[in-house]
Design a protein around this motif. Structure first.
Motif, PDB file in Angstrom:
ATOM      1  N   LEU A 162     -57.802   2.276  21.580  1.00  0.00           N
ATOM      2  CA  LEU A 162     -56.783   2.920  22.934  1.00  0.00           C
ATOM      3  C   LEU A 162     -55.584   2.384  23.008  1.00  0.00           C
ATOM      4  CD1 LEU A 162     -60.132   3.336  25.431  1.00  0.00           C
ATOM      5  CD2 LEU A 162     -58.811   4.986  24.019  1.00  0.00           C
ATOM      6  N   VAL A 163     -55.705   0.942  22.779  1.00  0.00           N
ATOM      7  CA  VAL A 163     -54.492   0.373  22.886  1.00  0.00           C
ATOM      8  C   VAL A 163     -53.188   0.634  21.770  1.00  0.00           C
ATOM      9  CG1 VAL A 163     -53.034  -2.010  23.037  1.00  0.00           C
ATOM     10  CG2 VAL A 163     -55.432  -1.732  24.220  1.00  0.00           C
ATOM     11  N   VAL A 164     -53.807   0.710  20.795  1.00  0.00           N
ATOM     12  CA  VAL A 164     -52.889   1.429  19.565  1.00  0.00           C
ATOM     13  C   VAL A 164     -52.579   2.707  19.800  1.00  0.00           C
ATOM     14  CG1 VAL A 164     -53.137   2.101  16.984  1.00  0.00           C
ATOM     15  CG2 VAL A 164     -53.983  -0.067  17.707  1.00  0.00           C
ATOM     16  N   LEU A 165     -53.419   3.671  20.323  1.00  0.00           N
ATOM     17  CA  LEU A 165     -53.084   4.905  20.563  1.00  0.00           C
ATOM     18  C   LEU A 165     -52.066   5.185  21.649  1.00  0.00           C
ATOM     19  CD1 LEU A 165     -53.541   8.010  20.114  1.00  0.00           C
ATOM     20  CD2 LEU A 165     -55.320   7.885  21.638  1.00  0.00           C
ATOM     21  N   ALA A 166     -52.047   4.334  22.842  1.00  0.00           N
ATOM     22  CA  ALA A 166     -51.098   4.376  23.779  1.00  0.00           C
ATOM     23  C   ALA A 166     -49.682   4.026  23.270  1.00  0.00           C
ATOM     24  CB  ALA A 166     -51.572   3.507  25.017  1.00  0.00           C
ATOM     25  N   GLY A 167     -49.750   2.755  22.404  1.00  0.00           N
ATOM     26  CA  GLY A 167     -48.616   1.906  21.853  1.00  0.00           C
ATOM     27  C   GLY A 167     -48.051   3.160  21.263  1.00  0.00           C
ATOM     28  N   MET A 168     -48.751   3.658  20.123  1.00  0.00           N
ATOM     29  CA  MET A 168     -48.028   4.616  18.932  1.00  0.00           C
ATOM     30  C   MET A 168     -47.250   5.961  19.951  1.00  0.00           C
ATOM     31  SD  MET A 168     -50.410   5.038  15.779  1.00  0.00           S
ATOM     32  CE  MET A 168     -50.103   3.552  14.511  1.00  0.00           C
ATOM     33  N   LEU A 169     -48.141   6.370  20.979  1.00  0.00           N
ATOM     34  CA  LEU A 169     -47.401   7.698  21.480  1.00  0.00           C
ATOM     35  C   LEU A 169     -46.330   7.311  22.539  1.00  0.00           C
ATOM     36  CD1 LEU A 169     -50.871   9.284  23.263  1.00  0.00           C
ATOM     37  CD2 LEU A 169     -49.398  10.074  21.158  1.00  0.00           C
ATOM     38  N   ALA A 170     -46.065   5.842  23.152  1.00  0.00           N
ATOM     39  CA  ALA A 170     -45.040   5.258  23.680  1.00  0.00           C
ATOM     40  C   ALA A 170     -43.721   4.852  22.978  1.00  0.00           C
ATOM     41  CB  ALA A 170     -45.608   4.260  24.887  1.00  0.00           C
ATOM     42  N   LEU A 171     -44.276   4.197  21.817  1.00  0.00           N
ATOM     43  CA  LEU A 171     -43.271   3.470  21.220  1.00  0.00           C
ATOM     44  C   LEU A 171     -42.757   4.054  19.742  1.00  0.00           C
ATOM     45  CD1 LEU A 171     -44.249  -0.092  21.918  1.00  0.00           C
ATOM     46  CD2 LEU A 171     -42.846   1.266  23.314  1.00  0.00           C
ATOM     47  N   LEU A 172     -43.860   4.653  19.137  1.00  0.00           N
ATOM     48  CA  LEU A 172     -43.204   4.991  17.729  1.00  0.00           C
ATOM     49  C   LEU A 172     -42.181   6.096  17.621  1.00  0.00           C
ATOM     50  CD1 LEU A 172     -44.527   4.671  15.087  1.00  0.00           C
ATOM     51  CD2 LEU A 172     -45.558   7.004  15.114  1.00  0.00           C
ATOM     52  N   PRO A 173     -41.227   5.812  17.100  1.00  0.00           N
ATOM     53  CA  PRO A 173     -39.828   6.796  17.096  1.00  0.00           C
ATOM     54  C   PRO A 173     -39.966   8.238  16.227  1.00  0.00           C
ATOM     55  CG  PRO A 173     -39.441   4.958  15.533  1.00  0.00           C
ATOM     56  CD  PRO A 173     -40.984   4.842  16.163  1.00  0.00           C
ATOM     57  N   PRO A 174     -39.285   8.963  16.394  1.00  0.00           N
ATOM     58  CA  PRO A 174     -39.537   9.960  15.436  1.00  0.00           C
ATOM     59  C   PRO A 174     -39.303   9.666  13.876  1.00  0.00           C
ATOM     60  CG  PRO A 174     -37.794  10.422  17.240  1.00  0.00           C
ATOM     61  CD  PRO A 174     -38.098   9.173  17.181  1.00  0.00           C
TER      62      PRO A 174
END
Length: 399
Positions: A168-180
């Motif tokens: 869940l932490v990974v999912l939130a981090g990817m949605l918030a921080l992963l650039p295009p």
């Protein structure tokens, strides 16, 4: 490098923890589900085999799926798989959940390495890939021990609940921080897999398989090897693993930085040469039979350091040769690593039964000598060009 790298490192940490944590809760899990420890151990084997098979397939099938969409759905599957594992009442359900989590990890991991190897400036890519490789070492140092402690204290299910939280932490981090991230050109499957047929990339992938087989064979059977070398006790072996883990964690950062400064091939040659020396020292220590503990610790730490040093530059080099097929090549790299790990365990077990512990480091030295040869010749020959017209017709789009 920015904050976007943090969820990728955490993803690698979570996937590796989910893979290895079963080993720490094997006894409790087997007793609870009414099965044998050997059968419970197959939960690790199934995870590794499914990962090895699915990684290259997923890379091809999901080639045109937007990267953030792929990450979101795959990590969601990872969370769901561990949720099923945490509530499983039978061995069969738990086995099915391991298949789901392995498929999720196989879909996301190549994307993580491709992003780390392409988003930073060229002079920082080795360090970024070193941080990702460090996530695997950190799982062995922190993730598995914490999961084992939770499983021993609150039941084996707690280890999988920990993996749910990590997901869940990974999912939130990817949605918030992963650039295009740019999608590769719309090539055919044949065009996308064309770099894999190049001699240099084949040599690089073969080197990774042999490296994984030799090193995992040594780490899997380090207890009988060090016991024969110096009569090491169980507590001494535990100390060796801790020392090896710290050495490997540091080495991933050194290997990444060295790749940026010295170049990936030169770093690979240095690391492989160091590893051959450490393996030869362990072979000699077994023949000696009275090796001091401090010397065994030193040899194991040098071995673990050399192992950790090799992964980042090999990934940098493979990505530099992959062109638009970086995700597919990274998937194959992960696949052959898992296959090599399985091969090393099988070969090590047979050799231990037939010839004793002294034969293991000897075989490892022979395998690593081949790694040196493959790496030394991998830079020869230029990769064939991708279909230029196909690339011009399908410019990558940001997602």
């Amino acid at each position: 490098m920015g904050l976007w790298l943090a969820p990728l490192v955490l993803a690698i940490f979570a996937f590796a923890t989910a893979d290895f944590v079963v080993a720490g809760i094997l006894r409790e899990l087997a007793e609870s589900l009414g099965t044998s420890e050997s059968a419970a151990g197959q939960l690790v084997t199934v995870y590794s085999l499914v990962y090895a098979v699915c990684a290259p397939l997923a890379a091809v099938v999901t080639a045109r799926v937007p990267r953030r969409t792929l990450a979101a759905w795959a990590v969601t599957l990872f969370v769901f798989g561990n949720l099923v594992a945490a509530t499983a009442a039978s061995y069969e359900v738990l086995l099915a959940s391991r298949v789901a989590t392995a498929m999720a990890a196989a879909a996301v991991t190549p994307m993580c390495f491709t992003a780390a190897g392409t988003l930073p400036p060229p002079g920082q890519r080795g360090r970024a890939l070193g941080l990702l490789s460090g996530g695997i070492m950190l799982a062995q140092l922190l993730g598995v021990p914490i999961g084992t402690w939770l499983g021993g204290t609150w039941g084996w299910q707690a280890a999988f609940w920990m993996c749910v939280v990590l997901g869940l932490v990974v999912l939130a981090g990817m949605l918030a921080l992963l650039p295009p991230l740019e999608l590769p050109p719309a090539l055919t499957v044949r065009q996308r897999l064309a770099p894999v047929t190049h001699g240099p990339i084949l040599r690089g992938l073969s080197a990774m398989m042999l490296l994984s087989a030799g090193t995992m064979m040594m780490m899997t059977y380090i207890a009988p090897i060090t016991s024969a070398a110096g009569g090491i006790s169980t507590n001494g072996i535990a100390a060796l693993f801790v020392a090896a883990g710290f050495a490997g964690l540091v080495a991933t950062q050194v290997g990444g930085a060295a790749s940026d400064k010295l170049g990936p091939l030169r770093t690979l040659l240095i690391g492989a040469g160091t590893l051959v020396t450490a393996m030869a020292g362990l072979a000699g220590s077994v023949l000696w039979g009275a090796t001091p503990f401090w010397l065994l610790v030193l040899l194991v730490m040098i071995m673990a350091f050399a192992i950790g040093m090799l992964n980042p530059p090999l990934a940098v080099w493979l990505l530099s040769r992959a062109g638009t097929s970086g995700n597919e090549v990274m998937a194959l790299n992960a696949s052959v690593m898992y296959l090599g790990t399985s091969l090393g365990g099988v070969l090590g077990g047979l050799l231990l039964a037939l010839s004793g512990p002294a034969a293991l480091p000897v075989l490892a030295v022979a395998e690593l000598a081949l790694v040196l040869l493959l790496v030394a010749t991998a830079g020869r020959g230029a990769p064939r060009e991708q279909d230029a017209s196909a690339e011009r017709e399908a410019a990558p789009r940001a997602r």
